[in-house]
Design a protein around this motif. Structure first.
Motif, mmCIF file in Angstrom:
data_model
loop_
_atom_site.group_PDB
_atom_site.id
_atom_site.type_symbol
_atom_site.label_atom_id
_atom_site.label_comp_id
_atom_site.label_asym_id
_atom_site.label_seq_id
_atom_site.Cartn_x
_atom_site.Cartn_y
_atom_site.Cartn_z
ATOM 1 N N THR A 128 0.811 -1.211 0.000
ATOM 2 C CA THR A 128 0.000 0.000 0.000
ATOM 3 C C THR A 128 0.840 1.255 0.000
ATOM 4 N N GLN A 129 2.077 1.187 0.550
ATOM 5 C CA GLN A 129 2.794 2.445 0.644
ATOM 6 C C GLN A 129 3.248 2.949 -0.699
ATOM 7 N N HIS A 133 -2.203 8.470 -1.948
ATOM 8 C CA HIS A 133 -3.269 8.551 -0.961
ATOM 9 C C HIS A 133 -3.947 9.903 -1.038
ATOM 10 N N ASP A 135 -7.575 12.010 0.960
ATOM 11 C CA ASP A 135 -8.670 11.850 1.918
ATOM 12 C C ASP A 135 -9.970 11.568 1.201
ATOM 13 N N TYR A 152 -10.334 3.712 -6.928
ATOM 14 C CA TYR A 152 -9.347 2.802 -6.342
ATOM 15 C C TYR A 152 -9.146 1.592 -7.233
ATOM 16 N N VAL A 158 -5.610 5.380 -3.130
ATOM 17 C CA VAL A 158 -6.223 4.934 -1.885
ATOM 18 C C VAL A 158 -6.912 6.115 -1.226
ATOM 19 N N ASP A 160 -8.211 7.550 2.072
ATOM 20 C CA ASP A 160 -8.141 7.353 3.518
ATOM 21 C C ASP A 160 -9.439 7.772 4.152
#
Lengths: 204, 424, 236
Positions: A128-129, A133, A135, A152, A158, A160
């Motif tokens: 995942t890193q 990302h 919000d 996604y 991703v 959050d």
């Protein structure tokens, strides 16, 4: 749509409340867009929704875009609509691809390729890193639920804070992010008459 | 016993707890002690099911007969249209675009062609606008007829299915007459429409309007005051207007709950500002209101079609700009430049200056918006469709939680999802 | 060439007797049969005129072909045209397919109407496996026959890749009449005389493109030479 001077006003007002949120404005083909820093997307959208005089209370669409040769590579577009004045405003949050920023020499597979370097038997999603990302705005606009899942699914961005972020249109165990520009379209080559000889037994 | 027209109520509702208490009185000593979570049953309405609404999979959590939670699983007809379009030129992408929401193919084409026309700044001639509106409204009729037929079939009224499909075939005859193909016509081109309507089309459409008005009268006579239909649809699946707006729902679903939001009136694209029509709006927002709204929309569509025919301007049906628009085939044999333009446009396609555009249009299901990103080449760099069925599906959970599972099919039918649009 | 014409020995239907005497004779025979009085060669002739004898297999095949239960299986746009074939104008019920069964266990025929995405393929395979023998599959439309216009990551390029298909129908979507034609072809196939197409009529088997120069065919020597030269030129 708010016209070009109106857009500049919005930029000034938002940046007064949350400095650095709006990076740029764009008024192209009579459509207004605000380019926003991805880390401050929630505050920008909340501001646009709640401030009297603007009140963009309807989120038409959330979709992702891959601008591949350009940097930053990804963007999430929010199409906002004010129903009383019938004005639309696009908010673009630009995201860069973290996989590119890992040091040269590390044997990290490019996003989208089948992950052969990982030990087999694990989950098929890349770590995942390495994914961008941003919000999630599901609690502000519940309509973004399925649409963020779709982003996604297709781009690997991703969200959050999304209650249930998993693939929606591709099979659950699919590897890769199909709508990225460097993902191959797939399919099979058409076997023309001249190619039949090189494909023996193609009719079986 | 409430009369059918008044009853928005169902029979006496008993919760599982009350039932347990009542039975415990009658059977002293018997213990009907079940922990609540043991009573939850998860049912999978698999992708293949008798309801004729495409391959939608619903995972339903039931407590007794009451739906507690609902999770739709989609993607069973995902076709990768948006990705495929990135490999096609702008003109060649039109057949792909049509096949998403496969009942409202003209709306798909309009959202895409409108977006590309905005990108290149092309005005289409007035006759083309009227022709587009005509076909869009015929398509709305067709979509609502199929919806009515399949929904009535789901509720058990098989006769309505046959009548609706009989009328639908008449509408498809009109499409065949003007475009050559029943479904997926590739009629809208970037710059207008592909061909002018033939002689005799207008006469046939006027006959069709009369026939369809009678047809709609017949459907209303069959279903409007039908006791079973009323019991099954009244008071079922109500979601408040604010919640629907939060969920991004548009189209007849939103209009049934009282909100008169119709993009044909609001943004006035094509020839809609010159045409008078009303937007039907419901009051309560239950299944019956959705049915009434769509039926009335059918009548309004017939009015629009008639006004289109009355007010059809003369003139070209394709814009003149040969750099972007394919020349009509009659010109190809006489003009050399037309031939060269045709060749260039078909093989390489026209280039569009970089930019991005979002073009929303009112399809029979709601707002369909097409986002096109152009990067200066002859192929779009990204095309995304904000499909109404995809967004409206999020409302299904709100509509069915707390209702009986027997009403689930009916609510799904009134929601009118088209899986091709959801999955793209 | 002398053409000899012979009067066909047609058993005239009852409403068009060839002559009053023949009608009278037949009436007497019918009366005798009902009394149980016909005997010998009279009885043989009577039975031969009215009763068809055939093999059990042909009867069963005829019954299967004329009462196929299709499964209600619609995937995408072709499903709408399939629903059209059930509609009154292109009535498929006249060919016996009146009852569309929802459960695959009760259905004979799977009409794959629409594009087969990779998520749906295992589901379709499971449904096909749940059907009981004898079962058939019609692949309706370009998308399920060969992937259609969608040559991409999400669509299986032809349902043939994972299940046997009996009849393919081209079209996007095929007209209801095309589907009914395919249905009739399937009925012929079930009855045991599949339509081979023009190659059988003109005795041209072996001229298929895959057979030229391949293992299954015997092209003439000149043809084989020319084909080899062409392959050289193309650099295959």
């Amino acid at each position: 749509m708010p016209d070009a001077p109106g857009l500049e006003l919005i930029l000034a007002e938002i940046n007064r409340d949350t400095p650095g949120a709006v990076i740029d404005t764009s008024f192209d083909r009579e459509q207004a867009a605000l380019i926003v820093d991805a880390t401050q997307i929630r505050s920008t959208i909340t501001w646009l929704r709640d401030t009297p005089g603007h009140e963009y209370t309807f989120l038409s669409s959330v979709h992702g875009v891959d601008y591949l040769p350009n940097e930053p590579r990804f963007a999430v577009h929010y199409e906002l609509l004010n129903r009383e004045r019938h004005e639309r405003l696009r908010v673009k949050a630009l995201l860069s691809d973290p996989a590119v920023e890992t040091e040269a020499g590390s044997d990290v597979p490019p996003i989208g390729a089948p992950d052969e370097s990982r030990p087999s038997g694990g989950t098929s999603e890349p770590a995942t890193q390495l994914l961008p990302h941003i919000d999630s705005v599901v609690d502000l606009f519940p309509t973004a639920d399925f649409q963020e899942r779709e982003i996604y699914d297709f781009f690997g961005i991703v969200f959050d804070g999304h209650p249930d972020l998993r693939r929606i249109l591709m099979p659950d165990d699919y590897v890769g992010w199909p709508q990225r520009r460097d993902f191959p379209v797939g399919g099979e080559p058409v076997i023309f008459t001249k190619d039949e000889v090189t494909n023996p037994g193609w009719w079986q | 016993m409430a009369t059918p027209l008044e009853s928005g109520l169902r029979d006496e509702e008993v919760t599982v707890g009350e039932l347990r208490e009542r039975l415990a009185d009658r059977l002293p000593g018997a213990s009907i002690e079940l922990a609540p979570e043991q009573e939850m049953m998860t049912v999978n309405m698999g992708p293949h099911h008798p309801a004729t609404h495409g391959v939608l999979r619903l995972i339903v959590d039931l407590e007794g007969e009451v739906v507690k939670d609902l999770k739709p699983v989609v993607g069973y007809v995902h076709t990768g249209i948006e990705k495929s379009i990135e490999t096609m030129t702008y003109w060649k992408a039109i057949p792909f675009v049509e096949r998403m929401d496969y009942l409202a193919y003209f709306s798909n084409m309009e959202s895409y062609c409108g977006a590309v026309e905005k990108l290149i700044g092309l005005e289409i001639p007035r006759r083309a606008q009227y022709l587009r509106v005509l076909h869009l409204e015929l398509n709305r009729l067709h979509s609502h007829l199929v919806w009515l037929g399949t929904s009535a079939l789901d509720l058990g009224a098989m006769g309505v299915y046959f009548y609706c499909f009989r009328d639908r075939d008449r509408v498809l005859d009109m499409f065949e007459m003007s475009t050559g193909q029943r479904m997926h016509t590739r009629y809208f081109q970037i710059g207008g429409v592909a061909e002018d309507i033939p002689a005799g089309f207008e006469k046939k459409i006027r006959e069709l309007i009369v026939t369809l008005n009678t047809g709609i009268d017949q459907y209303e006579a069959l279903l409007d005051r039908n006791e079973i239909f009323l019991h099954r649809t009244k008071g079922i699946g109500i979601v408040s207007r604010e919640r629907l707006l939060e969920l991004g729902v548009t189209g007849p679903l939103l209009r049934a709950s009282g909100d008169a939001w119709d993009l044909r009136k609001e943004s006035g694209y094509l020839a809609y500002p010159e045409i008078e029509f009303d937007v039907p709006v419901g009051t309560v927002g239950d299944g019956y209101d959705r049915y009434r709204v769509r039926l009335t929309e059918m009548r309004e569509s017939l009015k629009i079609i008639e006004q289109c025919l009355d007010g059809m301007p003369e003139g070209p049906w394709l814009a003149d700009d040969r750099k972007y628009v394919l020349p009509p085939r009659s010109e190809l044999s006489t003009s050399m430049e037309s031939l060269i333009h045709h060749f260039k446009l078909v093989t390489e396609g026209f280039r569009v200056a970089p930019g991005e555009v979002y073009n929303p249009v009112e399809s029979p299901r709601g707002e369909i918006g097409c986002f096109v990103l152009a990067d200066g080449s002859s192929k779009p760099a990204r095309v995304h469709f904000r499909e109404p069925s995809f967004v409206n599906l999020q409302a299904l959970r709100d509509m069915t939680v707390g209702e009986y599972v027997a009403d689930l099919i009916q609510t799904l039918a009134m929601l009118d999802p088209i899986l091709g649009g959801i999955d793209r | 060439m002398e053409i000899e014409r012979q009067k066909l020995r047609v058993h005239a239907p009852l409403d068009q007797p060839s002559s009053p005497e023949e009608l009278r004779a037949r009436q007497l025979r019918a009366r005798d049969l009902l009394r149980g009085d016909l005997e010998g060669s009279d009885l043989d002739a009577y039975v031969e005129e009215r009763v068809a004898t055939t093999t059990l297999e042909k009867v069963l095949n005829s019954a299967r072909a004329n009462s196929i239960f299709p499964a209600t299986f619609g995937l995408a746009c072709c499903a709408i045209e399939m629903m059209s074939t059930v509609s009154p104008r292109y009535d498929i019920a006249r060919f016996g397919a009146e009852a569309f069964r929802a459960s695959p266990r009760q259905a004979d025929l799977l009409i794959l109407s629409g594009r087969v995405s990779i998520k749906m393929a295992p589901v379709i395979r499971r449904i096909y496996d749940q059907m009981l023998e004898p079962k058939w599959a019609i692949s309706m439309g370009a998308c399920s026959s060969s992937g259609g216009m969608f040559s991409n990551y999400a669509v299986v390029q032809g349902a043939d890749k994972f299940m046997p298909v009996d009849v393919h129908v081209p079209g996007c979507p095929p007209r209801p009449e095309a589907l009914i034609y395919a249905f009739n072809k399937l009925q012929e196939k079930i009855k045991g005389n599949p339509e081979q197409g023009w190659r059988s009529r003109y005795q041209a088997h072996g001229t298929e493109e895959w057979a030229r120069g391949g293992a299954g065919s015997k092209p003439s020597e000149e043809a084989a030479e020319a084909y080899a030269k062409a392959r050289e030129v193309l650099g295959a």
